[in-house]
Scaffold this motif. Sequence first.
Motif, PDB file in Angstrom:
ATOM      1  N   SER A 486       0.856  -1.191   0.000  1.00 56.67           N
ATOM      2  CA  SER A 486       0.000   0.000   0.000  1.00 56.67           C
ATOM      3  C   SER A 486       0.892   1.242   0.000  1.00 56.67           C
ATOM      4  O   SER A 486       1.822   1.341   0.809  1.00 56.67           O
ATOM      5  N   LEU A 487       0.598   2.182  -0.899  1.00 52.57           N
ATOM      6  CA  LEU A 487       1.385   3.405  -1.026  1.00 52.57           C
ATOM      7  C   LEU A 487       0.598   4.561  -0.416  1.00 52.57           C
ATOM      8  O   LEU A 487      -0.573   4.772  -0.736  1.00 52.57           O
ATOM      9  N   TYR A 488       1.266   5.321   0.459  1.00 55.93           N
ATOM     10  CA  TYR A 488       0.583   6.396   1.184  1.00 55.93           C
ATOM     11  C   TYR A 488       1.611   7.469   1.521  1.00 55.93           C
ATOM     12  O   TYR A 488       2.733   7.164   1.938  1.00 55.93           O
ATOM     13  N   ASP A 489       1.234   8.725   1.337  1.00 54.07           N
ATOM     14  CA  ASP A 489       2.121   9.831   1.673  1.00 54.07           C
ATOM     15  C   ASP A 489       1.840  10.309   3.085  1.00 54.07           C
ATOM     16  O   ASP A 489       0.707  10.700   3.416  1.00 54.07           O
ATOM     17  N   LEU A 490       2.865  10.274   3.924  1.00 55.96           N
ATOM     18  CA  LEU A 490       2.728  10.701   5.309  1.00 55.96           C
ATOM     19  C   LEU A 490       2.545  12.219   5.395  1.00 55.96           C
ATOM     20  O   LEU A 490       2.844  12.945   4.430  1.00 55.96           O
ATOM     21  N   PRO A 491       2.043  12.716   6.524  1.00 60.63           N
ATOM     22  CA  PRO A 491       1.794  14.166   6.649  1.00 60.63           C
ATOM     23  C   PRO A 491       3.021  15.036   6.365  1.00 60.63           C
ATOM     24  O   PRO A 491       2.875  16.165   5.896  1.00 60.63           O
ATOM     25  N   ASP A 492       4.238  14.514   6.614  1.00 63.08           N
ATOM     26  CA  ASP A 492       5.438  15.320   6.346  1.00 63.08           C
ATOM     27  C   ASP A 492       5.877  15.232   4.891  1.00 63.08           C
ATOM     28  O   ASP A 492       6.932  15.772   4.517  1.00 63.08           O
ATOM     29  N   GLY A 493       5.069  14.539   4.065  1.00 67.63           N
ATOM     30  CA  GLY A 493       5.381  14.433   2.645  1.00 67.63           C
ATOM     31  C   GLY A 493       6.186  13.207   2.265  1.00 67.63           C
ATOM     32  O   GLY A 493       6.406  12.956   1.067  1.00 67.63           O
ATOM     33  N   THR A 494       6.626  12.422   3.233  1.00 67.42           N
ATOM     34  CA  THR A 494       7.414  11.231   2.921  1.00 67.42           C
ATOM     35  C   THR A 494       6.552  10.217   2.181  1.00 67.42           C
ATOM     36  O   THR A 494       5.491   9.818   2.676  1.00 67.42           O
ATOM     37  N   PRO A 495       6.984   9.780   0.989  1.00 63.64           N
ATOM     38  CA  PRO A 495       6.223   8.755   0.269  1.00 63.64           C
ATOM     39  C   PRO A 495       6.491   7.381   0.874  1.00 63.64           C
ATOM     40  O   PRO A 495       7.597   6.848   0.776  1.00 63.64           O
ATOM     41  N   ALA A 496       5.486   6.824   1.526  1.00 59.93           N
ATOM     42  CA  ALA A 496       5.664   5.569   2.263  1.00 59.93           C
ATOM     43  C   ALA A 496       5.124   4.390   1.464  1.00 59.93           C
ATOM     44  O   ALA A 496       4.230   4.535   0.618  1.00 59.93           O
ATOM     45  N   LEU A 497       5.661   3.234   1.754  1.00 57.86           N
ATOM     46  CA  LEU A 497       5.140   1.941   1.301  1.00 57.86           C
ATOM     47  C   LEU A 497       4.899   1.118   2.553  1.00 57.86           C
ATOM     48  O   LEU A 497       5.818   0.964   3.371  1.00 57.86           O
ATOM     49  N   ILE A 498       3.687   0.613   2.707  1.00 61.26           N
ATOM     50  CA  ILE A 498       3.360  -0.205   3.884  1.00 61.26           C
ATOM     51  C   ILE A 498       3.177  -1.633   3.412  1.00 61.26           C
ATOM     52  O   ILE A 498       2.365  -1.907   2.517  1.00 61.26           O
ATOM     53  N   ARG A 503       3.841 -12.979   8.408  1.00 60.28           N
ATOM     54  CA  ARG A 503       4.352 -13.070   9.776  1.00 60.28           C
ATOM     55  C   ARG A 503       3.554 -12.222  10.756  1.00 60.28           C
ATOM     56  O   ARG A 503       3.795 -12.285  11.961  1.00 60.28           O
ATOM     57  N   GLY A 504       2.620 -11.397  10.262  1.00 62.51           N
ATOM     58  CA  GLY A 504       1.919 -10.469  11.127  1.00 62.51           C
ATOM     59  C   GLY A 504       2.708  -9.196  11.367  1.00 62.51           C
ATOM     60  O   GLY A 504       2.224  -8.277  12.028  1.00 62.51           O
ATOM     61  N   GLN A 505       3.954  -9.135  10.837  1.00 59.98           N
ATOM     62  CA  GLN A 505       4.758  -7.922  10.901  1.00 59.98           C
ATOM     63  C   GLN A 505       4.326  -6.972   9.782  1.00 59.98           C
ATOM     64  O   GLN A 505       4.008  -7.402   8.670  1.00 59.98           O
ATOM     65  N   ILE A 506       4.316  -5.677  10.080  1.00 62.37           N
ATOM     66  CA  ILE A 506       3.970  -4.659   9.095  1.00 62.37           C
ATOM     67  C   ILE A 506       5.166  -3.718   8.966  1.00 62.37           C
ATOM     68  O   ILE A 506       5.552  -3.056   9.938  1.00 62.37           O
ATOM     69  N   PHE A 507       5.752  -3.664   7.774  1.00 62.49           N
ATOM     70  CA  PHE A 507       6.925  -2.835   7.539  1.00 62.49           C
ATOM     71  C   PHE A 507       6.517  -1.556   6.816  1.00 62.49           C
ATOM     72  O   PHE A 507       5.748  -1.595   5.852  1.00 62.49           O
ATOM     73  N   MET A 508       7.016  -0.423   7.288  1.00 65.26           N
ATOM     74  CA  MET A 508       6.781   0.858   6.635  1.00 65.26           C
ATOM     75  C   MET A 508       8.111   1.361   6.094  1.00 65.26           C
ATOM     76  O   MET A 508       9.055   1.600   6.856  1.00 65.26           O
ATOM     77  N   LEU A 509       8.170   1.534   4.769  1.00 65.78           N
ATOM     78  CA  LEU A 509       9.415   1.885   4.097  1.00 65.78           C
ATOM     79  C   LEU A 509       9.244   3.182   3.307  1.00 65.78           C
ATOM     80  O   LEU A 509       8.139   3.533   2.883  1.00 65.78           O
ATOM     81  N   ASP A 510      10.354   3.875   3.096  1.00 61.58           N
ATOM     82  CA  ASP A 510      10.386   4.994   2.147  1.00 61.58           C
ATOM     83  C   ASP A 510      10.383   4.380   0.747  1.00 61.58           C
ATOM     84  O   ASP A 510      11.306   3.645   0.392  1.00 61.58           O
ATOM     85  N   ARG A 511       9.351   4.644  -0.025  1.00 62.31           N
ATOM     86  CA  ARG A 511       9.245   3.934  -1.303  1.00 62.31           C
ATOM     87  C   ARG A 511      10.213   4.464  -2.362  1.00 62.31           C
ATOM     88  O   ARG A 511      10.317   3.879  -3.456  1.00 62.31           O
ATOM     89  N   ARG A 512      10.949   5.498  -2.049  1.00 61.62           N
ATOM     90  CA  ARG A 512      12.004   5.957  -2.957  1.00 61.62           C
ATOM     91  C   ARG A 512      13.264   5.122  -2.806  1.00 61.62           C
ATOM     92  O   ARG A 512      13.983   4.885  -3.781  1.00 61.62           O
ATOM     93  N   THR A 513      13.527   4.671  -1.573  1.00 62.93           N
ATOM     94  CA  THR A 513      14.811   4.036  -1.288  1.00 62.93           C
ATOM     95  C   THR A 513      14.704   2.643  -0.694  1.00 62.93           C
ATOM     96  O   THR A 513      15.692   1.898  -0.686  1.00 62.93           O
ATOM     97  N   GLY A 514      13.538   2.295  -0.132  1.00 56.62           N
ATOM     98  CA  GLY A 514      13.393   1.018   0.556  1.00 56.62           C
ATOM     99  C   GLY A 514      13.879   1.041   1.980  1.00 56.62           C
ATOM    100  O   GLY A 514      13.865   0.006   2.667  1.00 56.62           O
ATOM    101  N   LYS A 515      14.294   2.206   2.486  1.00 56.91           N
ATOM    102  CA  LYS A 515      14.768   2.304   3.863  1.00 56.91           C
ATOM    103  C   LYS A 515      13.574   2.381   4.824  1.00 56.91           C
ATOM    104  O   LYS A 515      12.577   3.032   4.527  1.00 56.91           O
ATOM    105  N   PRO A 516      13.657   1.705   5.980  1.00 50.23           N
ATOM    106  CA  PRO A 516      12.543   1.748   6.936  1.00 50.23           C
ATOM    107  C   PRO A 516      12.257   3.156   7.436  1.00 50.23           C
ATOM    108  O   PRO A 516      13.175   3.917   7.755  1.00 50.23           O
TER     109      PRO A 516
END
Length: 802
Positions: A486-498, A503-516
């Motif tokens: 799921s792609l979503y832009d956070l309030p600070d403008g960071t383009p996130a990938l959720i 595993r029940g784990q949910i990872f939130m990454l910067d979708r530009r770089t893949g960094k958490p």
Amino acid sequence: MGRLSYFGAPRPGWRQTILFVLGGLMALSGLWLAYGGLELARLGGSCYYLIAGVAMIATGILYILRKPSGSAILALLTLFTFAWAYLEVGFSFWGLVPRIAPFLVMGLVGGLIHPLTTGGRYRAMSFAVAGIFALALAAGGSAMFKQHGVTEAKVQPQNDRVLVQNDGSRNWQFYGNEPDGTRYAPFDQINKDNVKDLKVAWQFRTGEMAVGASESQNTPIQIGSTVYICTPLSKVIAVDADTGKEKWKFDPNPGDYKTWNRCRGVAYYAPATVKDPYPIGGATPAALPATGAACARRIVQVTMDARLISVDAETGKPCAGFGKGGTVDLTVGLGEVKLNNVFYYAYTSQPTIVRNLIILGGWVFDGRSTNEPSGVIRAFSADTGELVWAWDLGNPDITKLPPEGETYTRSTPNMWSHPAFDERLGLVYLPLGNEQPDFWGGKRPELTDKYSTSVVALDIATGRDVWHFQTAHHDIWDYDVASQPSLYDLPDGTPALIMPTKRGQIFMLDRRTGKPIADVVERKVPQEVAAGDRLSPTQPYSVGMPAIGARTLTEQDMWGTTFFDQLACRIEFRKLNYKGEFTAPQLKPTLIYPGYYGGFNWGGASVDKQNGYFFVNDIRMPQIVTLRAREGIDPKTLVSGHGVGSTYPMDGTPFVIDHKAFNSPLGLPCLAPPWGVFAAIDLKTKQLVWERPAGTVEDIRMGGIRAGVTVPIGMPTLGGGFTTASGLIFYSGTQDYYLRAMDIATGEELWKTRLPVGSQATPMTYVSPKTGRQYIVVVAGGARQSPDRGDYVIAFALPQKE
């Protein structure tokens, strides 16, 4: 002189008979508990069952002997049990049920029969005690129909005032509605106040029942005034968006395969709308069809026998300029693909169309061999069907077809689910599976192993990988990434990938770089592994986001509807090879939890863009797997299939592997409920907002008998939900046969309607451009493992105004 029996001895009176029968039952029950309790204690488990069993034997004997001290022992045992139960599970309702309920019954019976042991003395007091236990039983029975284990919302969402569009200008074009995979609909015509008024607007029958190897998991798409549906055997049907009347049907006749028939969606392509096509690597651009000409608008489908087909969206006739007569053979370059009623390659999810490219992965038959078809990702021209690029995970030098006489790298990690894409960044995000054959990885090359069970960003124009993030290292648990990102832009403008995972784990990454964006830590995990394999010393945990249902199990988590099957589950748990989530499969039966069904499966999540809430539903069904040495095994004796109840041959490895569910003797999961929940997470604060059990046991069957009671225990879910601008969640993939609407702020159920059979599809919604009505559409072909099957497509809407 007393009455004589046939043998001359005095006959017992009715009081003695009652005491003999009830005392005997209690003594026999105690004997079973003591025997099992001794075994559990020997395995290092709780000594409670041994103590309780001995006490029940003594109570039963004393009742037979008509001794009032039997009631005293039973009373002490009951108090001891209450204290023990609280220490084990606190006030957890479903945890207390098998521990306390038997003693409420025994207390009721004990109070009623105690006067029989005292010659009628203390009758009033005994009956008062029985009354107390009767009231407790009644209260407990009533409480079973209420939700338990609920996390209530303590905050209200903050509305972000996202644009609402009720004018019929929006299509539901992609599996996730938009390329971002959020399943968010910007409509508020149906809202919290009027959702209760929804009625069936139209119903369509496809004519294909989801039976045998078929499961109906389709999310229709809507383009203008037409809804496009696909069936498990790859038929495509167009119906009128306002009436459900069939416009056309296309049957590619793929054959009736016996393993894994599914179609989760078809794709839409309109060449004239592509203003900036991606470069197609030297391919000759096709002349665009004139408006109104054949194939000016197209529906794209992948069949169960691995064909990519493009048909006219207006007529359903194949597009002659696409491939050969409208068809592209997807087996080209793959090498051997077994297709004799049991296929080893297909694509069950919706093709992803980005501008003028069709991007495809592939499903391969789990656990068959180290020499299965490739997981290559390919892009084809949506105009001509020509191969534009290929990403071969094992050979980056291959960018289109393999060299003559070669194939794409065999058995590489595959993408069988739905990607999401960001056109602005020029990236498509792939949820990848693990490398075959799933449960033993001793032969996996380092190059491909690094991509296993990852989310990977590819450059849309070239197919080259830009970044990847691995959610499980050297995955030998079948924890492939099944959900759409799921792609979503956070309030600070960071383009996130959720990225939700099995595993029940949910990872939130910067979708530009893949960094958490949300913190991820590496934790040490068990290192015992089968011969010839290896393990990663650590595994990633998303500590910055809530994990759903991802705890390490203990003996106290074992469950049963009675203390007998709960004891059986506790004994089985103690015998299993289990040291936590990453316990590797062994020759000894090994417990896998959360399990290879999830956690979160292919249904994915939904993002409420108005509130920044992330809605998820999960599965909590631990499995048991057991490796067996291959030597001396006759392949003909293996139980073929997929998942629980089957044996994976894993050709090319030293082992085969057996699968079974971790169930009680009564066939229910040994894990304490809930077995599936609905939950919402605030993506701004990264906090769990609410959590509720998902669905009831109403339509499950035990021994072929339907439960028929609406006990909201929380059942495993399949398929996803969608959210709307009015703050509603719609969901249909529960084990009971309902379409539900819930409040995204609290999770409270606002409306539900009975479906003719269960559903395991993700519903969708649209506003008709012709009538302006908002419709909710669900495909109901039968819940997973339910014998009730159908072929229904049902649309709901508010009553038309006069």
